[in-house]
Design an enzyme around this catalytic site. Structure first.
Site, mmCIF file in Angstrom:
data_model
loop_
_atom_site.group_PDB
_atom_site.id
_atom_site.type_symbol
_atom_site.label_atom_id
_atom_site.label_comp_id
_atom_site.label_asym_id
_atom_site.label_seq_id
_atom_site.Cartn_x
_atom_site.Cartn_y
_atom_site.Cartn_z
ATOM 1 N N ARG A 1 37.691 65.847 -22.658
ATOM 2 C CA ARG A 1 39.165 64.395 -22.707
ATOM 3 C C ARG A 1 39.172 64.075 -23.711
ATOM 4 O O ARG A 1 38.490 64.149 -24.541
ATOM 5 C CB ARG A 1 38.799 63.654 -21.690
ATOM 6 C CG ARG A 1 39.717 62.891 -21.534
ATOM 7 C CD ARG A 1 41.205 63.155 -20.745
ATOM 8 N NE ARG A 1 42.443 62.348 -21.239
ATOM 9 C CZ ARG A 1 42.658 61.161 -20.115
ATOM 10 N NH1 ARG A 1 41.781 60.972 -19.517
ATOM 11 N NH2 ARG A 1 43.710 60.869 -19.808
ATOM 12 N N LYS B 1 43.321 69.555 -12.505
ATOM 13 C CA LYS B 1 42.404 68.338 -13.247
ATOM 14 C C LYS B 1 41.243 69.727 -13.576
ATOM 15 O O LYS B 1 40.979 70.039 -13.141
ATOM 16 C CB LYS B 1 41.690 67.513 -12.343
ATOM 17 C CG LYS B 1 40.562 66.435 -12.558
ATOM 18 C CD LYS B 1 39.996 65.865 -11.966
ATOM 19 C CE LYS B 1 39.527 65.157 -12.488
ATOM 20 N NZ LYS B 1 39.079 65.289 -13.773
#
Lengths: 530, 340
Positions: free
Chosen positions: A233, A228
């Site tokens: 993003r 992660k």
């Protein structure tokens, strides 16, 4: 406007999702058709150009309510919201109207280019015909920041329910490019505008935090594990020869990352990628604090491009050969993604985010312990059979984050909160030790229960040393454990370091101020992240 | 010698040798009203309004040494003329007027200027010095007339009935609770938590005209409650009992609900800005009407309110007290909760 004010009232009068949803559905079933696209624009953060500056609005409101500037400032501090402060402080309206929302917005837009005097006449006249609730909304319309706890997902669900349309289709439609003055509600729901627009992104698929043990997820081989990453993003859209980079905040950030512009030439048309924009140096992912220096800049200098080069770690493929592939299982999408990556001529900048190989949950748990060394926040678990969902859906994707960093600090300042909290000291500043001195390291105002807040409040009242306006210096005695997500070098903070997302983890009643962490401890922690 | 002094035990009248609303035990505590931040246990004697007596007995014990006075009757305490005047805050609430050698001082405790239909209406008292609260001493606090607020609450209750939700109003057991009962009892039956029921019984015995309410007991079915209005004190707002109610809608009645942040912080379904304290205009109006040359500002937005008074030409100074620290509901309520 009255119908919209009623909607806001209903939304604020419940903290239950179902009630809010029902209020939205009710609104979109009964409201003025012309208003509806404007409301959707407001709730999704589409901002019109601000017609009047905050300074002017504030000045006029202060004049009109006949109070001194400092008292306005005190009130604002207590309310915590400028639009609301003004709505509360103005004298009562002398008349009433019910102008539709779209007309208010249009009239406000027309103020652009007018003189300050003309603007003032309009605003004062508007205030004089709206009640407190409507004024609050009107002021929000001026500022363009309309946040009232409605996520775009909730709005989309309401629209989907109201119009009996697929929610992902509506999400497409409202995320695309449209103008509320040119589109009808029906057109917006049908998404007539999005087909001609090559930039439109898909809604991001989001994951919930894994609270239970990983063992409960079933067989390890049914899951794909990835790191992660802690970056931005992003969704990269290549259509009709154009390249668009969207951030998760639904902003276009294409120009901020020139390193990725080669994808315009190298990606086939009709390709949409999901991944993470990261600062990558010599193949190693850098901490978020490094990438942060590249963000939200109008121009990027050569030096920055050299010092903080950016890369894209690909997670997923949403569109392949101009076809929406989100319903295909992850395993198939991943295979197609690998194929696309192979065809890129420029290597090492846009790369596959590696899949972690593991045999058992125990083994994966061990690997997860290395997250920090990788500058990763933990592990993502995605079911190999999963579709790429719109938004957050429980069950198929999980984020399995590592525990935050923590340090022990002592409280040195306390400040009263706003609104109901205005009567209590609820905002605290914490310090760590630097030799014989205490040095401020973080401010936080969440993480305590109401009971603890009262206890701290009473301590502050009894142990205040100095008073600077609303701030009290207190005897350094109460020790709090502060949790945070990262550290960055900061010129603005005296400590030279700043914490990311600091919050109170717990009140360490078992510790005394002599036992808190030192600046040296924190510096070592910082060095270890590099 | 000044007529009053601010000491570590509370507001003191040196000539009369008594305290007003002391927070530490003294010989004689002249008491403005029955809220827990204004009256503590352990004083040798209490003097209050007739209707505050049943409240004190209820809260601090039946054997409490309490003397009472009606509004307007003057008595002498060590040469100081003392009388009580309606403060309009809650039932029995009084401003304490002190007069010695022609100098008059009024200690107002907590007050509101709007008549609430149940507490004796606030009465301005001319004086040289005035001690005023400042709980809502910022211009953002402007109350709507109470009839408008009750209309809003009443509509909310009807909506809840339509949606088969139980309406739970959260209100202080002394003051707000009786005000709600008085103004909402025509709509439907009112169910009250035992801390409120106990107070009501004492007040009715003392002659207060209160509409009938039903004490919540474990025997009352949850479905029955849905037909009426439930009133509970703030201490119960997040309790187990509330969670056991099916589909409850909670509404907090408090001046803090005027501000959105206040509503959000308390995570209730609805907030009604109904207060037993004066709003900004109310405070200013009350102070003007006293004609006082000197104002002492206690609990609330003390600094800004004092600063503002001085700017508009009223000499004022800040006074530290222990009032307003949490108006009520601690141990008492929690015990009662277990019973319920």
């Amino acid at each position: 406007m009255k119908r919209f004010a009623q909607l806001i009232h209903e939304l604020e009068n419940s903290n239950k999702t179902n009630d809010k949803l029902a209020a939205l559905v009710g609104y979109f079933s009964t409201a003025n058709d012309k208003d509806k696209p404007y409301v959707i624009a407001l709730f999704t953060g589409k901002k019109p150009r601000r017609p009047v500056s905050t300074a002017l609005i504030r000045e006029w409101a202060t004049q009109l309510s006949q109070i001194p500037d400092w008292l306005f400032a005190e009130s604002y501090h207590s309310v915590g919201d400028l639009s609301e402060t003004i709505a509360l402080i103005l004298p009562p309206a002398s008349k009433q109207t019910d102008k539709p929302l779209n007309q208010w917005i249009t009239e406000l837009a027309q103020l652009n280019g007018q003189t300050d005097e003309e603007k003032k006449t309009f605003i004062l006249d508007a205030w004089d015909q709206l009640n407190t609730k409507e004024r609050f909304i009107f002021n929000k319309l001026i500022s363009g920041n309309f946040r009232i706890g409605i996520s775009s997902k909730m709005l989309v669900n309401a629209l989907a329910k109201q119009s009996d349309t697929d929610s992902s289709k509506i999400m497409h439609s409202i995320m695309g490019k449209w103008d509320p003055s040119e589109i009808t509600y029906t057109e917006l729901i049908e998404g007539v505008h999005v087909n001609t627009d090559s930039s439109w992104p898909y809604p991001f698929c989001l994951a919930y935090a894994l609270e239970a043990e990983a063992d409960n997820l079933g067989q390890p081989q049914e899951w794909q594990a990835e790191w992660k990453w802690d970056g931005i993003r992003g969704q990269i859209v290549k259509r009709n020869g154009e390249l668009f980079i969207w951030s998760r905040g639904e902003e276009l950030v294409t120009a901020q990352f020139p390193e990725l512009s080669f994808l315009m030439d190298e990606l086939p048309d009709g390709t949409v990628l999901d991944g993470e924009i990261l600062s990558v140096k010599d193949g190693k992912v850098q901490p978020f604090s490094i990438l942060q220096q590249r963000l939200n800049r109008k121009t990027i200098s050569k030096n920055q491009l050299n010092e903080i080069p950016v890369g894209f770690f690909m997670y997923d493929l949403l569109e392949y050969k101009a076809k929406d592939v989100r319903e295909q299982p992850l395993s198939e999408r991943r295979a197609l993604l690998e194929e696309i990556t192979m065809q890129l001529k420029t290597k090492d900048i846009a790369v596959l985010s590696p899949v972690i190989t593991y045999e058992s949950w125990t083994e994966l748990a061990e690997i997860r312990q290395e997250s920090r060394a990788m500058n990763s926040e933990g592990i993502m678990l995605k079911k190999l059979t999963s579709a790429y969902h719109s938004g957050r859906k429980k069950g198929d994707w999980w984020k399995w984050k590592i525990n935050p960093y923590t340090i022990d600090t002592v409280m040195i300042y306390a400040q009263k909160g706003s609104g109901r909290r205005a009567n209590h000291f609820t905002d605290y500043t914490f310090a760590i030790r630097d030799g014989e001195q205490l040095i401020t390291i973080a401010k936080a105002y969440s993480g305590l229960t109401d009971k603890e807040i009262k206890e701290v409040d009473s301590f502050v009242r009894k142990n205040a040393i100095e008073k600077f306006g609303p701030v009290r210096t207190v005897k350094p005695e109460l020790v709090f454990e502060i949790a945070f997500e990262g550290i960055a070098i900061s010129k603005r903070h005296k400590a030279g370091l700043a914490l990311r997302f600091p919050r109170i983890a717990r009140w360490r009643k078992d510790k005394i101020a002599a036992e808190i962490n030192t600046l040296e401890d924190l510096r070592q922690l910082y060095t270890s992240t590099l | 010698m000044a007529i009053i002094e601010f000491t570590s035990k509370g507001i003191y009248c040196p000539q009369g040798r008594f305290y007003i609303d002391p927070w530490q035990p003294v010989d004689l505590a002249v008491t403005t009203h029955g809220h827990a931040d204004h009256v503590k246990w352990g004083n040798k004697a209490y003097l209050c309004h007739d209707l505050t007596k049943p409240i004190l007995k209820q809260r601090l014990g039946l054997d409490l040494p309490v003397e009472t006075l009606p509004y307007g009757k003057q008595i002498l305490i060590n040469g100081v003329k003392v009388s009580l005047h309606p403060a309009g805050h809650v039932i029995g609430s009084a401003q304490i007027r002190l007069e010695y050698k022609g100098e008059i001082c009024v200690v107002s405790g907590d007050y509101k200027v709007e008549y609430d239909g149940i507490s004796t209406a606030f009465e301005p008292v001319r004086c040289h010095s005035f001690v005023s609260e400042s709980t809502f001493g910022l211009p953002i606090y402007k109350w709507q007339p109470q009839q408008e607020i009750f209309k809003e609450i009443s509509n909310w209750v009807s909506d809840n009935h339509d949606q088969q939700k139980t309406s739970v109003l959260i209100a202080y057991s002394l003051g707000k609770a009786q005000r709600l009962i008085k103004n909402l009892s025509a709509q439907c039956p009112i169910y009250v938590h035992s801390s409120i029921a106990n107070l009501n019984e004492g007040l009715i015995k003392a002659g207060v005209d209160l509409p009938e309410t039903i004490r919540i007991t474990p025997e009352i079915k949850k479905e029955t409650l849905q037909q009426g209005i439930v009133i509970v004190p703030p201490a119960l707002a997040d309790g187990k009992w509330m969670k056991s109610l099916q589909s409850a809608a909670t509404g907090i009645c408090s001046g803090w609900m005027q501000v959105r942040a206040g509503r959000r912080w308390r995570s209730a379904d609805a907030g009604f800005a109904l207060s037993d304290h004066a709003d900004w205009q109310g405070l200013l109006q009350a102070i003007h009407e006293t004609g006082a040359e000197k104002v002492y500002v206690t609990h609330g937005f003390v600094s800004p309110f004092t600063k503002y008074l001085n700017e508009i030409g009223i000499t004022a100074s800040e006074v530290q007290t222990r009032y307003g620290e949490e108006e009520e509901e601690t141990a008492e309520t929690v015990t009662n909760l277990k019973e319920a």
